[in-house]
Scaffold this active site. Structure first.
Site, PDB file in Angstrom:
ATOM      1  N   LYS A 117       0.898  -1.249   0.086  1.00 53.81           N
ATOM      2  CA  LYS A 117      -0.155  -0.024   0.033  1.00 53.81           C
ATOM      3  C   LYS A 117       0.866   1.297  -0.111  1.00 53.81           C
ATOM      4  CE  LYS A 117      -4.190  -1.929   1.947  1.00 53.81           C
ATOM      5  NZ  LYS A 117      -5.516  -1.892   2.590  1.00 53.81           N
ATOM      6  N   LYS A 163      -4.914  -9.955  -7.013  1.00 51.36           N
ATOM      7  CA  LYS A 163      -6.077  -9.857  -6.417  1.00 51.36           C
ATOM      8  C   LYS A 163      -7.089  -8.983  -6.863  1.00 51.36           C
ATOM      9  CE  LYS A 163      -5.718  -7.113  -2.254  1.00 51.36           C
ATOM     10  NZ  LYS A 163      -6.204  -6.705  -0.981  1.00 51.36           N
ATOM     11  N   LYS A 178      -9.633  -2.523  -4.700  1.00 50.61           N
ATOM     12  CA  LYS A 178     -10.068  -1.578  -5.007  1.00 50.61           C
ATOM     13  C   LYS A 178      -9.130  -0.482  -5.471  1.00 50.61           C
ATOM     14  CE  LYS A 178     -10.404   0.412  -0.209  1.00 50.61           C
ATOM     15  NZ  LYS A 178     -10.181  -0.788   0.441  1.00 50.61           N
TER      16      LYS A 178
HETATM   17  N1  AQP Z   1      -9.754 -10.074  -3.834  1.00 51.03           N
HETATM   18  C1  AQP Z   1     -10.088 -10.374  -2.665  1.00 51.03           C
HETATM   19  N2  AQP Z   1     -10.465 -11.705  -2.590  1.00 51.03           N
HETATM   20  C2  AQP Z   1     -10.982 -12.214  -1.259  1.00 51.03           C
HETATM   21  N3  AQP Z   1     -11.032 -11.485  -0.222  1.00 51.03           N
HETATM   22  C3  AQP Z   1     -10.668  -9.861  -0.153  1.00 51.03           C
HETATM   23  N4  AQP Z   1     -10.971  -8.720   0.241  1.00 51.03           N
HETATM   24  C4  AQP Z   1     -10.364  -8.135  -0.194  1.00 51.03           C
HETATM   25  N5  AQP Z   1     -10.120  -8.140  -1.503  1.00 51.03           N
HETATM   26  C5  AQP Z   1     -10.366  -9.675  -1.775  1.00 51.03           C
HETATM   27  C6  AQP Z   1     -11.258  -9.295   1.740  1.00 51.03           C
HETATM   28  O1  AQP Z   1     -12.195  -8.140   2.231  1.00 51.03           O
HETATM   29  C7  AQP Z   1     -12.179  -7.856   3.535  1.00 51.03           C
HETATM   30  C8  AQP Z   1     -12.214  -6.379   3.625  1.00 51.03           C
HETATM   31  O2  AQP Z   1     -11.189  -5.640   3.008  1.00 51.03           O
HETATM   32  P1  AQP Z   1     -10.803  -4.171   3.385  1.00 51.03           P
HETATM   33  O3  AQP Z   1     -12.225  -3.328   3.650  1.00 51.03           O
HETATM   34  O4  AQP Z   1      -9.899  -4.340   4.410  1.00 51.03           O
HETATM   35  O5  AQP Z   1     -10.372  -3.898   2.299  1.00 51.03           O
HETATM   36  P2  AQP Z   1      -9.037  -4.321   1.612  1.00 51.03           P
HETATM   37  O6  AQP Z   1      -8.575  -5.534   2.088  1.00 51.03           O
HETATM   38  O7  AQP Z   1      -8.094  -3.157   1.857  1.00 51.03           O
HETATM   39  O8  AQP Z   1      -9.842  -4.327   0.147  1.00 51.03           O
HETATM   40  P3  AQP Z   1      -8.969  -4.184  -1.123  1.00 51.03           P
HETATM   41  O9  AQP Z   1     -10.005  -3.890  -2.170  1.00 51.03           O
HETATM   42  O10 AQP Z   1      -7.948  -5.321  -1.170  1.00 51.03           O
HETATM   43  O11 AQP Z   1      -8.187  -2.824  -0.857  1.00 51.03           O
HETATM   44  P4  AQP Z   1      -6.897  -2.307  -1.197  1.00 51.03           P
HETATM   45  O12 AQP Z   1      -6.865  -2.339  -2.674  1.00 51.03           O
HETATM   46  O13 AQP Z   1      -6.639  -0.988  -0.515  1.00 51.03           O
HETATM   47  O14 AQP Z   1      -5.945  -3.266  -0.663  1.00 51.03           O
HETATM   48  C9  AQP Z   1     -11.035  -8.430   3.776  1.00 51.03           C
HETATM   49  O15 AQP Z   1     -11.021  -9.582   4.797  1.00 51.03           O
HETATM   50  C10 AQP Z   1     -10.249  -8.933   2.775  1.00 51.03           C
HETATM   51  O16 AQP Z   1      -9.256  -9.936   3.147  1.00 51.03           O
END
Ligand code: AQP
Length: 332
Positions: free
Chosen positions: A112, A195, A198
């Site tokens: 990140k 993966k 967002k």
């Molecule tokens: N691609 C994915 N497959 C399975 N699980 C996923 N999670 C996120 N992406 C995938 C799971 O969603 C939950 C919530 O995530 P978060 O709100 O903590 O956001 P995040 O992990 O920051 O989601 P993103 O989209 O992956 O954001 P960025 O791009 O900022 O890293 C978690 O349980 C996560 O594992």
């Protein structure tokens, strides 16, 4: 009943398909078997800059989507993280137990911060896994439903729970991650080696659950597959098709084996057209249920107020025990 705890960020507005299949589906399942606590983690959201009005709206929107996805306030406790001040309080304690090198090894931070640029990376982003430790330990959670990308943070939580218990005496339950093998990592539709995310996915690679259903259908139809035509689950060799089969299988409850049979001798086009339809059928009611909760902010806010009250009772008790063990002088 064993306890479950998890949190989800309100940052993107709409949740994406990876969030739903990797995490939220498990939240829904565990409310049947666990004393389950789920929260919208607004404290985590501000580790990157947020517009105040958008953050407020997205926090309500996140709660509405969780309810629309199947969380039932009669079966679980749903709340907003900042409504329970004990998270920040225990977070500080956990900061003081974590080694700098240990925190530096968190791969999510490395990914990140590389994306944001090191001059725009905050100390909050660096320490967010430690706040997550506090989030989990406050509820004495046994089980933490998350996607595969969060495994390392649950490991850190286990280490810190053991460390605190070892140093000050038994205080915290040591939690285990609850990661479903098949859906723990849903891949980007355009680049099935990364993966779905967002921040890292392109718009075409990411299914936002609140998008117009026809937009999501189009993204499924233009998902990247391979040059062969055989529909077979083989994640290493055929990551694109395998990802589509996982999504299809999970949304419909049909096994991957049955899907392979169903599409034997048919091309990728047939699979994608059918999956696009499955997607439309899933997101259409999801969108309208979300809208119903948004149209009734009083009900939504009252669910969240009750949730915060229940969560706070548990969190306050755990924090008081931890403060006492540490040797803080009680306030009279
Ligand atoms: N691609 C994915 N497959 C399975 N699980 C996923 N999670 C996120 N992406 C995938 C799971 O969603 C939950 C919530 O995530 P978060 O709100 O903590 O956001 P995040 O992990 O920051 O989601 P993103 O989209 O992956 O954001 P960025 O791009 O900022 O890293 C978690 O349980 C996560 O594992």
């Amino acid at each position: 009943r064993p306890r479950a705890l998890s949190g989800i960020q309100p940052t993107a507005g709409s949740f994406h398909l990876g969030n739903y299949l990797g995490a939220i589906r498990q939240y829904v399942a565990l409310q049947e078997t666990h004393d389950a606590f789920y929260m919208v983690v607004d404290l985590h959201a501000i580790t990157v800059p947020q517009d105040p009005a958008e953050l407020r709206a997205n926090t309500r929107l996140a709660a509405a989507q969780l309810l629309a996805a199947g969380l039932d306030p009669a079966r679980c406790t749903l709340f907003i993280q900042s409504h329970v001040p004990e998270h920040a309080q225990l977070g500080w304690v956990m900061n003081c137990l974590t080694g700098f090198g240990e925190a530096s090894r968190m791969t999510q931070f490395k990914d990140k911060s590389a994306r944001h640029g090191s001059d725009r990376t905050t100390v909050g982003l660096f320490t967010y896994p430690i706040l997550q430790v506090a989030d989990i330990l406050l509820y004495q959670a046994n089980s933490v439903p998350v996607g595969e990308d969060q495994r390392q943070h649950v490991e850190l939580t286990r280490d810190l729970a053991d460390r605190f218990n070892g140093r000050f005496g038994q205080t915290f339950t040591v939690p285990a991650p609850h990661i479903v093998k098949e859906t723990g990592k849903i891949y980007d539709l355009q680049d099935p080696t990364i993966k779905m995310s967002k921040s890292a996915s392109t718009p075409k690679g990411l299914i936002s659950l609140l998008d117009e259903p026809k937009v999501s259908a189009k993204k499924i139809k233009s998902a990247v597959t391979d040059t062969a035509t055989v529909i077979r689950y083989a994640p290493e060799e055929k990551p694109g098709v395998s990802n589509l089969l996982t999504i299809y299988s999970t949304l419909t409850g049909t096994s991957v084996g049955e899907l392979e049979q169903k599409y034997e001798g048919k091309g990728y086009g047939a699979l994608k057209t059918d999956l696009a339809e499955v997607m439309v059928e899933w997101v259409t009611p999801f969108r309208s249920r979300t809208q119903e909760y948004l149209d009734d902010p009083e009900t939504l806010d009252s669910i969240l107020a009750k949730g915060a009250e229940k969560a706070r009772a548990v969190a306050a008790e755990t924090l008081a025990q931890a403060y006492d063990k540490i040797g803080f002088l009680p306030a009279k």
